[in-house]
Design an enzyme around this catalytic site. Structure first.
Site, PDB file in Angstrom:
ATOM      1  N   ASP A 250      40.574  31.724  37.462  1.00  0.00           N
ATOM      2  CA  ASP A 250      41.099  32.802  36.623  1.00  0.00           C
ATOM      3  C   ASP A 250      41.458  32.218  35.275  1.00  0.00           C
ATOM      4  O   ASP A 250      41.809  31.034  35.171  1.00  0.00           O
ATOM      5  CB  ASP A 250      42.367  33.433  37.218  1.00  0.00           C
ATOM      6  CG  ASP A 250      43.597  32.602  36.890  1.00  0.00           C
ATOM      7  OD1 ASP A 250      43.774  31.534  37.509  1.00  0.00           O
ATOM      8  OD2 ASP A 250      44.356  32.979  35.972  1.00  0.00           O
TER       9      ASP A 250
ATOM     10  N   CYS B  77      25.713  44.193  24.985  1.00  0.00           N
ATOM     11  CA  CYS B  77      24.425  43.601  24.609  1.00  0.00           C
ATOM     12  C   CYS B  77      23.276  44.593  24.746  1.00  0.00           C
ATOM     13  O   CYS B  77      22.296  44.512  24.012  1.00  0.00           O
ATOM     14  CB  CYS B  77      24.160  42.343  25.442  1.00  0.00           C
ATOM     15  SG  CYS B  77      25.272  40.976  24.998  1.00  0.00           S
TER      16      CYS B  77
ATOM     17  N   ASP C  42      55.611  28.108  43.104  1.00  0.00           N
ATOM     18  CA  ASP C  42      55.700  26.658  42.950  1.00  0.00           C
ATOM     19  C   ASP C  42      56.502  26.344  41.697  1.00  0.00           C
ATOM     20  O   ASP C  42      56.663  27.195  40.822  1.00  0.00           O
ATOM     21  CB  ASP C  42      54.307  26.029  42.845  1.00  0.00           C
ATOM     22  CG  ASP C  42      53.468  26.649  41.723  1.00  0.00           C
ATOM     23  OD1 ASP C  42      53.794  27.783  41.285  1.00  0.00           O
ATOM     24  OD2 ASP C  42      52.493  26.022  41.285  1.00  0.00           O
TER      25      ASP C  42
ATOM     26  N   PHE D 288      54.564  30.321  36.762  1.00  0.00           N
ATOM     27  CA  PHE D 288      53.975  29.745  35.552  1.00  0.00           C
ATOM     28  C   PHE D 288      54.601  30.342  34.300  1.00  0.00           C
ATOM     29  O   PHE D 288      54.932  29.629  33.353  1.00  0.00           O
ATOM     30  CB  PHE D 288      52.458  29.959  35.545  1.00  0.00           C
ATOM     31  CG  PHE D 288      51.784  29.369  34.347  1.00  0.00           C
ATOM     32  CD1 PHE D 288      51.579  27.998  34.256  1.00  0.00           C
ATOM     33  CD2 PHE D 288      51.379  30.162  33.280  1.00  0.00           C
ATOM     34  CE1 PHE D 288      50.966  27.432  33.138  1.00  0.00           C
ATOM     35  CE2 PHE D 288      50.772  29.610  32.161  1.00  0.00           C
ATOM     36  CZ  PHE D 288      50.562  28.245  32.097  1.00  0.00           C
TER      37      PHE D 288
ATOM     38  N   SER E 225      52.575  33.996  41.175  1.00  0.00           N
ATOM     39  CA  SER E 225      53.935  33.981  41.712  1.00  0.00           C
ATOM     40  C   SER E 225      54.983  34.298  40.659  1.00  0.00           C
ATOM     41  O   SER E 225      56.141  34.516  40.981  1.00  0.00           O
ATOM     42  CB  SER E 225      54.234  32.596  42.266  1.00  0.00           C
ATOM     43  OG  SER E 225      54.279  31.659  41.198  1.00  0.00           O
TER      44      SER E 225
ATOM     45  N   HIS F  65      31.772  42.023  26.863  1.00  0.00           N
ATOM     46  CA  HIS F  65      30.756  40.968  26.917  1.00  0.00           C
ATOM     47  C   HIS F  65      31.300  39.670  27.510  1.00  0.00           C
ATOM     48  O   HIS F  65      30.689  39.082  28.405  1.00  0.00           O
ATOM     49  CB  HIS F  65      30.147  40.674  25.550  1.00  0.00           C
ATOM     50  CG  HIS F  65      29.286  39.447  25.630  1.00  0.00           C
ATOM     51  ND1 HIS F  65      28.026  39.465  26.178  1.00  0.00           N
ATOM     52  CD2 HIS F  65      29.550  38.142  25.361  1.00  0.00           C
ATOM     53  CE1 HIS F  65      27.535  38.246  26.222  1.00  0.00           C
ATOM     54  NE2 HIS F  65      28.435  37.415  25.727  1.00  0.00           N
TER      55      HIS F  65
ATOM     56  N   CYS G  96      21.784  38.731  28.251  1.00  0.00           N
ATOM     57  CA  CYS G  96      22.901  39.434  28.880  1.00  0.00           C
ATOM     58  C   CYS G  96      22.576  40.913  29.013  1.00  0.00           C
ATOM     59  O   CYS G  96      22.019  41.525  28.104  1.00  0.00           O
ATOM     60  CB  CYS G  96      24.172  39.239  28.051  1.00  0.00           C
ATOM     61  SG  CYS G  96      25.609  40.090  28.733  1.00  0.00           S
TER      62      CYS G  96
END
Lengths: 381, 381
Positions: free
Chosen positions: B275, B318, B152, B102, B99, B344, B313
């Site tokens: 996230d 890798c 918010d 933050f 939004s 990676h 991996c």
């Protein structure tokens, strides 16, 4: 020296109208090199800003690694123990390594030159190092490159004739020592011609090289010591007269050159190989080479442009993004700016030599060169 | 609001042994999102260090764009005029936009908060800007993201209860205004729950959100205001008790989290979406997340290592390079270090949520979580 190197094989049809521009190929253990070809520079074991996979998509015939940088960091023995430079950096096509001389003579701080070699200080930790013809060959053998460059003394641009002759003579003696050093079986050695912008000195030095060549052939010939501060006209005049005198059955490499304009001129006069940091360095600074001329992507005129950077370019950057996005990335200092700009500039430069090759093969090089120059707009496209 | 959004559809077999961990999916106009899923953060219209093509190979289900950054530079109207954020940045899968709240509350210098919204100064040029629920929705509509986050008020960590309650009430009023704003037809709106680490406040705020939801459903629910300075134990205790109280038929998104340990804990307790900038930021600083624990690639022990970074991996980094090469790139400050490290760390983090999903589907999540934690060595692998 046993070597999987083929001689230079001309691909140019015999009825070509051009006396000098030529297309051809030669083979190395890691693949055939189609010429003319531009070699991206991977100074420290990476072509700055791009992965080997991105580089493969760009499609250079051969890339360049730096003996000086890699010998200091991480060290040539370490790279040898890890399987050589191809394995280390994940590039499995042909690699040419320079001799380290250019960096020692241009970058290193304190240095002392003797007949034996050059003692210099590492700019990274101040430690003392020694580069001789034998040490340069040893590093390049450890790196395992396909094309090894002989160590030459790199005189500063515009050096006086008499000093240049002294330097040339040492370069010839060093060349003999380089050739005496046992390289790996797959490696080929290129000799470097010096002599500044003086045609007679260039010829004189070439005679010395060819005397050695008759004893045992080199795999190629390079023109060194140009694009180091002399006037562009002087360089071009020298190239126009000199390049065609290099043996026709070996690749001809013009070192450290250059701009798209320089490449076209060099090809026109018979050069097969080029290398330069210009495409990636300019890319990081936001100057983009295009078929219409140079674009400075930070300029406000690109801020809202929905156009691709170069409508004639098929690279990932031009296929995928607008100028507005590239402008935004550059303005915000995002890493991706350098990557996308480098992908484009390398694609453009490699593509220019590839297109030149096609034009030569089609006997249309003069027309191609004329159209290419006409399209380079001096106003920002 | 008409929307192509599906509800959250559980993929978890009904006989699963886990009370909370869940696998599922929901649909957006740009594709289906399989959960649990980690969303890489593309702050300024690029996930730092990687191209969209590299990102596709990494395979995140959805990525995040930043309303605050993109609204200031290059501007949301410009992005709208260029076809929206998907076209602008060359990412054609689902995008969630935050939004902007933050960043306004944590990054901007001078700011003034009123019921109407927040006035703040751009850190780039000092210009004054205003962010309200309506303006946040307008920016996100212009960006054209699939998932739109409500604006918010983001209270600082450890705010006193009474101040938190005042802030929560405003967030609810702002949520109502966000919902009243007409988004594009393909966009879905997620509500954000606040309340710090206080379970009763979280429940109280959730009741307010659910009252609005009964009038007109939101497309998902987010837990905001965590991982902002409170103790890890406090966050985890809150999550363990609270996440399962969010409606089961909509995705649950834990914002700004986090480490591999946090992801596993969140999944264990029913979180669907995460996230965090951590994987790419740590990558640039040389800290690499692996199945055996964290690797600090600059450490001398990796200098000559022929091993891949993470033997478990399958990412480009890798598969292609040794630790010795990654060490060399990092030590020499090459851009490619950040790119390969980011590839990676993103692959590891996205892969962790993908593996967790498979384990949930196979009714083996507790065993998967135990083995994963056991393999995270506290000593550097």
């Amino acid at each position: 020296m046993s070597s999987p190197f083929s001689a230079f094989v001309p691909d140019t049809p015999p009825t070509g109208a051009e006396p000098a521009a030529r297309a051809g190929h030669f083979s190395t253990a890691h693949g055939t090199v189609l010429t003319p070809a531009f070699m991206p520079v991977g100074t420290q074991g990476t072509v700055k800003g791009v992965t080997p996979a991105q580089l493969e998509a760009i499609g250079p015939q051969v890339i360049l690694g730096n003996t000086y940088h890699l010998g200091l960091r991480p060290g040539d023995e370490l790279i040898r123990d890890l399987g050589g430079l191809h394995a280390f950096m994940g590039w499995h096509g042909p690699i040419l390594t320079d001799s380290g001389g250019f960096q020692v003579f241009s970058l290193a701080g304190l240095r002392r030159i003797t007949e034996e070699g050059v003692t210099f200080q590492s700019p990274f930790d101040g430690s003392s190092h020694f580069l001789s013809p034998e040490r340069s060959m040893e590093i390049q053998r450890n790196l395992g490159s396909d094309i090894v460059m002989a160590l030459d003394e790199c005189p500063p641009g515009r050096l006086e004739r008499d000093k240049l002759e002294v330097s040339m003579a040492r370069t010839t003696r060093w060349l003999r020592r380089c050739r005496a050093f046992p390289l790996a079986g797959h490696q080929g050695l290129f000799a470097i011609n010096q002599g500044g912008v003086h045609l007679d000195l260039r010829r004189q030095h070439l005679e010395e090289i060819l005397a050695l060549d008759r004893e045992q052939p080199f795999q190629g010939f390079a023109v060194g010591g140009l694009s180091v501060g002399e006037a562009k006209d002087e360089m071009n005049e020298l190239l126009a007269a000199f390049v065609r005198q290099l043996p026709a059955d070996r690749p001809r490499y013009l070192m450290g050159v250059g701009t798209p304009e320089d490449l076209l001129f060099g090809i026109e006069h018979g050069v097969d190989l080029f290398d330069c940091v210009l495409p990636t360095r300019e890319a990081r600074h936001g100057t983009l080479l295009t078929s219409r001329g140079r674009v400075k992507i930070k300029n406000a005129r690109h801020k809202a442009s929905p156009e691709p950077l170069d409508p004639d370019c098929n690279c990932y950057t031009c296929r995928t993004f607008t100028r507005a996005y590239l402008h935004h990335l550059f303005r915000t200092g995002e890493m991706l700016a350098s990557t996308l700009n480098s992908i484009h500039n390398l694609s453009y430069t490699v593509g220019l030599t590839r297109d030149a090759r096609q034009a030569i093969l089609a006997c249309q090089f003069p027309d191609f060169a004329r159209r290419t120059r006409e399209n380079w707009n001096t106003e920002e496209p």
